[in-house]
Design an enzyme around this catalytic site. Sequence first.
Site: not given
Length: 398
Positions: A340-341
């Site tokens: 998710c980064d």
Amino acid sequence: MNTAELVQHFAEQTHPDELEQFDRSTLRDLLTQHETPFLVLDLQEVEYQYSALQKALPGVELFYAIKSLAHPAVIRRLKKLGGSFDLATSGEVDLVKGLGIEGHQCIHTHPIKKDREIRHALDFGCTRFVVDNPDEVLKFIPYKDEVELMIRVSFRSQDAIVDLSRKFGSALEELPGLVNLAMENGLTVSGLSFHVGSQSLSPFAQVNAVQASISAMKEMSHVHWKWLDIGGSFPVSYQGPVMPIEDFCAPIMEALAELPASVKVFAEPGRFISAPSMIEVIRVVGKAKRGARTWYYLDDGVYGALSGQMYDHAKYPIAPLKPVDPTGDFYPSVLAGPTCDSVDVVDEDIELPELAVGDILIAKQMGAYTIASASEFNYYPKPKIVVVEDLIDHTDDE
Ligand SMILES: Cc1ncc(COP(=O)(O)O)c(C=O)c1O
């Protein structure tokens, strides 16, 4: 060349088949047996690289730097080939010990160690240690009858992608003081070592370091010099060509010819042996058109085995497994990792043919400093390693 041939020629220049050395059907077979993402470790390639380096550095004892890829199969294969090992931690000591390697086949090259780590290595029988500062020298006083020291000297290089002489290594001017400190305390100094930096693009930093080391040894003639350790740094090709290893090593060998015959030469190659030995098989799991680019979301990224992009400054060649028509259409694309980064982007500037969700990509030169620094961020497990023999074809290399 007529126009059609010229167009074909340039198209092939721009988009060559990155996977021509691989048998695609072998890769497809592996895909039927293993869930992506996975790494494929080719032990023949380990052997090929080790032998190539040995041939380019005749007479030099090669201590494989296991930090680059500490896989038991690599260590076992190198042991079988008569290799020696460069260790830096107690964990690495335990790993090689468990594989039947003995302490006398190893050197411990971490310039900064806890007392407990020194004792652990000594219990294993590894007695050759690297130091680079007075505090570290003094740590060895309790073991003075067991150890032989090599002093690491710092030689900065602008040609190395990973600078290792900023963090470690004594300045050349401080060397006589360190040698004297060790000797005054009853310690045995037997060698000098250096590492000019990893993925060095020219051999001249090593050549200068060899020459400076030889001069320093001559000036300190009261020392019984037994070893000169020229470190790692031998380059492999990621995005562009690098010097063939025999050409890279030739001027280093020439500089080493000035060493007294009584001084044995060591090297600590990591990347050169491990990088080409592994590829990664990755799947496209999502796709989105954002502005002018197509984003492809992969099932591994910079938090996984592609972590070397962050820590090792490497950019791995990545290509689709399906055969690509070099004259076909290529589009500006982005390859992104699964987490998710937003930092988890593998390549923002790659030209690719249209891919579909489910398509497979192959990342090459994935052996060194990749899985070694992978994390399980977002609870994605690290890719597993599948061990094979003979994945890469070298018949066109001559
Ligand atoms: C002490 C030491 N030896 C050897 C190596 C291996 O270097 P390379 O991968 O450039 O061969 C490293 C890399 O970090 C190192 O720190």
